[in-house]
Design an enzyme around this catalytic site. Sequence first.
Site, PDB file in Angstrom:
ATOM      1  N   GLY A  90       0.778  -1.223   0.000  1.00  0.00           N
ATOM      2  CA  GLY A  90       0.000   0.000   0.000  1.00  0.00           C
ATOM      3  C   GLY A  90       0.813   1.278   0.000  1.00  0.00           C
ATOM      4  O   GLY A  90       1.765   1.440  -0.765  1.00  0.00           O
ATOM      5  N   ILE A  91       0.438   2.203   0.870  1.00  0.00           N
ATOM      6  CA  ILE A  91       1.075   3.516   0.922  1.00  0.00           C
ATOM      7  C   ILE A  91       2.550   3.393   1.262  1.00  0.00           C
ATOM      8  O   ILE A  91       3.399   4.043   0.637  1.00  0.00           O
ATOM      9  CB  ILE A  91       0.351   4.405   1.952  1.00  0.00           C
ATOM     10  CG1 ILE A  91      -1.093   4.655   1.525  1.00  0.00           C
ATOM     11  CG2 ILE A  91       1.092   5.727   2.130  1.00  0.00           C
ATOM     12  CD1 ILE A  91      -1.949   5.282   2.612  1.00  0.00           C
ATOM     13  N   ASP A 116       8.320  -3.739   8.324  1.00  0.00           N
ATOM     14  CA  ASP A 116       6.916  -4.121   8.382  1.00  0.00           C
ATOM     15  C   ASP A 116       6.779  -5.384   9.219  1.00  0.00           C
ATOM     16  O   ASP A 116       7.733  -6.159   9.354  1.00  0.00           O
ATOM     17  CB  ASP A 116       6.366  -4.370   6.971  1.00  0.00           C
ATOM     18  CG  ASP A 116       4.847  -4.291   6.912  1.00  0.00           C
ATOM     19  OD1 ASP A 116       4.331  -3.258   6.430  1.00  0.00           O
ATOM     20  OD2 ASP A 116       4.172  -5.248   7.333  1.00  0.00           O
ATOM     21  N   TYR A 171      -8.904   4.818  17.072  1.00  0.00           N
ATOM     22  CA  TYR A 171      -8.137   5.213  15.885  1.00  0.00           C
ATOM     23  C   TYR A 171      -8.069   6.731  15.753  1.00  0.00           C
ATOM     24  O   TYR A 171      -6.993   7.307  15.562  1.00  0.00           O
ATOM     25  CB  TYR A 171      -8.762   4.594  14.638  1.00  0.00           C
ATOM     26  CG  TYR A 171      -8.118   5.067  13.350  1.00  0.00           C
ATOM     27  CD1 TYR A 171      -6.852   4.616  12.992  1.00  0.00           C
ATOM     28  CD2 TYR A 171      -8.761   5.976  12.517  1.00  0.00           C
ATOM     29  CE1 TYR A 171      -6.243   5.059  11.825  1.00  0.00           C
ATOM     30  CE2 TYR A 171      -8.168   6.418  11.355  1.00  0.00           C
ATOM     31  CZ  TYR A 171      -6.911   5.957  11.008  1.00  0.00           C
ATOM     32  OH  TYR A 171      -6.311   6.402   9.850  1.00  0.00           O
ATOM     33  N   PRO A 208      -3.990  11.532   4.923  1.00  0.00           N
ATOM     34  CA  PRO A 208      -4.708  11.104   3.725  1.00  0.00           C
ATOM     35  C   PRO A 208      -6.202  10.938   3.954  1.00  0.00           C
ATOM     36  O   PRO A 208      -6.684  10.863   5.090  1.00  0.00           O
ATOM     37  CB  PRO A 208      -4.061   9.753   3.398  1.00  0.00           C
ATOM     38  CG  PRO A 208      -3.633   9.226   4.725  1.00  0.00           C
ATOM     39  CD  PRO A 208      -3.282  10.430   5.559  1.00  0.00           C
TER      40      PRO A 208
END
Length: 252
Positions: free
Chosen positions: A16-17, A36, A150, A180
């Site tokens: 992804g990003i 990661d 979150y 984002p």
Amino acid sequence: MTLEGKTALVTGAARGIGQAYVARLAADGANVVAVDINDPTDGLVGLTGKGDKLGLVCDISRPDEVDVVVTTTLERFGRVDILVNNAGIFPTASLDTVTIELWRQVQAVNVEPILRFTQAFAPGMKSAGWGRIVNTGSANTLLHGKDLAYMTSKATVHGLTRALANELGESGITVNAIAPSVVATEGFLGRARSAGSTAEEVLARVLAMQTIKRPSVPADLADVLGFLVSEAAGFITGQIIHVDGGLTRTGA
């Protein structure tokens, strides 16, 4: 705006990003360290750029594993010039459903590693008189979501970004955050399913609020990152850059 001779570390870099960030930094010439919880090594294959490339597996919520990443990176490259704190988890929980265990887990992944990695790499940046730290915030902090843990974690990221910018600015280190909108990645698809919606339904709701009527893609964010870590952005710090197609339409 070459980054040759610079070393960049990106968390949440396997897909992804984060994967787009690694590709952009490598293309601009930096050595890249992709971190990661899933092995990011495959994503380094075929990247352009003259710099060295290293993939490391790490659960960033575990301080002992973060310490291993720091030690390995410094032994290999000497210092980190560009720190991109991108990793995050996105559980859906309201006041009625959130547990203290979930609350602490979200903070441990989304907030605490920013502090730990910055404490580890800021001394090298200070010695060099140059550094770039970019955190991943969220446009959700300005919307009407109910993802309690979150949203709180991302608001904390925004505050931490500004606090670090205040402290590190005199050392030649800039600290900013990219906030984002919804980005069509594997992580987003999983989150949509866990919330009982389809990706199409979520995207439709978001696009209705945006002024630019197309979904965000990782390249949109990678382009902004490329600017923020360059010499051209040397006078920008403490900012939350909303890359959201006009979703929020505010600099708050």
